[in-house]
Design an enzyme around this catalytic site. Sequence first.
Site, PDB file in Angstrom:
ATOM      1  N   CYS A 141       0.919  -0.890  -0.114  1.00 20.97           N
ATOM      2  CA  CYS A 141      -0.054  -0.089   0.077  1.00 20.97           C
ATOM      3  C   CYS A 141       0.980   1.238   0.096  1.00 20.97           C
ATOM      4  CB  CYS A 141      -0.805   0.265   1.295  1.00 20.97           C
ATOM      5  SG  CYS A 141      -1.976  -1.164   1.356  1.00 20.97           S
ATOM      6  N   ASP A 142       0.381   2.266  -0.404  1.00 21.90           N
ATOM      7  CA  ASP A 142       0.989   3.570  -0.437  1.00 21.90           C
ATOM      8  C   ASP A 142       0.096   4.753  -0.453  1.00 21.90           C
ATOM      9  OD1 ASP A 142       3.962   4.800  -0.663  1.00 21.90           O
ATOM     10  OD2 ASP A 142       2.659   6.331  -1.889  1.00 21.90           O
ATOM     11  N   SER A 143       0.221   5.805   0.184  1.00 22.91           N
ATOM     12  CA  SER A 143      -0.767   6.778   0.337  1.00 22.91           C
ATOM     13  C   SER A 143      -0.191   8.162   0.044  1.00 22.91           C
ATOM     14  CB  SER A 143      -1.477   6.930   1.654  1.00 22.91           C
ATOM     15  OG  SER A 143      -2.256   5.621   1.647  1.00 22.91           O
ATOM     16  N   GLY A 179      -3.002   3.551  -2.918  1.00 27.99           N
ATOM     17  CA  GLY A 179      -2.795   2.479  -3.658  1.00 27.99           C
ATOM     18  C   GLY A 179      -2.701   1.253  -3.163  1.00 27.99           C
TER      19      GLY A 179
END
Length: 221
Positions: A87-89, A124
């Site tokens: 995940c990435d924000s 994501g």
Amino acid sequence: MTRLLLASASPARRSTLASAGLDPLVAVSGVDEDAVLAAARERFGALDPADAVLVLAQAKAEDVARRLDELDVAGWDDDEDVVVLGCDSMLELDGEVLGKPRDADDAVARWHAMRGRSGVLHTGHWLVDERDPENGGTRATLGATASTVVHFADLSEDEVTAYVATREPLAVAGAFTIDGLGGPFVERIEGDHHAVVGVSLPLLRHLLADVDLTVPALWRR
């Protein structure tokens, strides 16, 4: 038995997944985020924020998946298959993409720009199915982005100073949380609040369905 392996050091993501009964294993990726984004821009051109976080989520998940044999993952039993989640924000404000602040001064500047306004938090998600095909594994690698509109309160100067002094904003994308000290400073959101914390549970459910898994199949009883 299949376990979810989270390719992230985020305690908020781990807590969210644990609260949903998933109790993930954790292995932190070793990717250079700046290098990954630079390579993606060279290949595809300018990236929309929703695409940038997806590129990073994919890089993290696939990096951990490639190194499974060499990783020492706490709590992972030899007889357990895994699906890896990266995940990435990032926060999008006025077309600019904001990750974690560089320092306290940067966090203060962020809040001066954010207060009384709204931005879009993009998270994501990338899933890699590392299950043995004999156990139903697909070896698929797939992902999607969850985007949530966040409306920020019009903080006073004292509130900005006090919040940044806690150092919480320095550790998170967009310099705010909704599940911590920053919660009172978010007036409302439009979309999945889990995605703002760092991982969208409804989106994860859809990704799992694409590899023929259900959330209950990953519950730790």
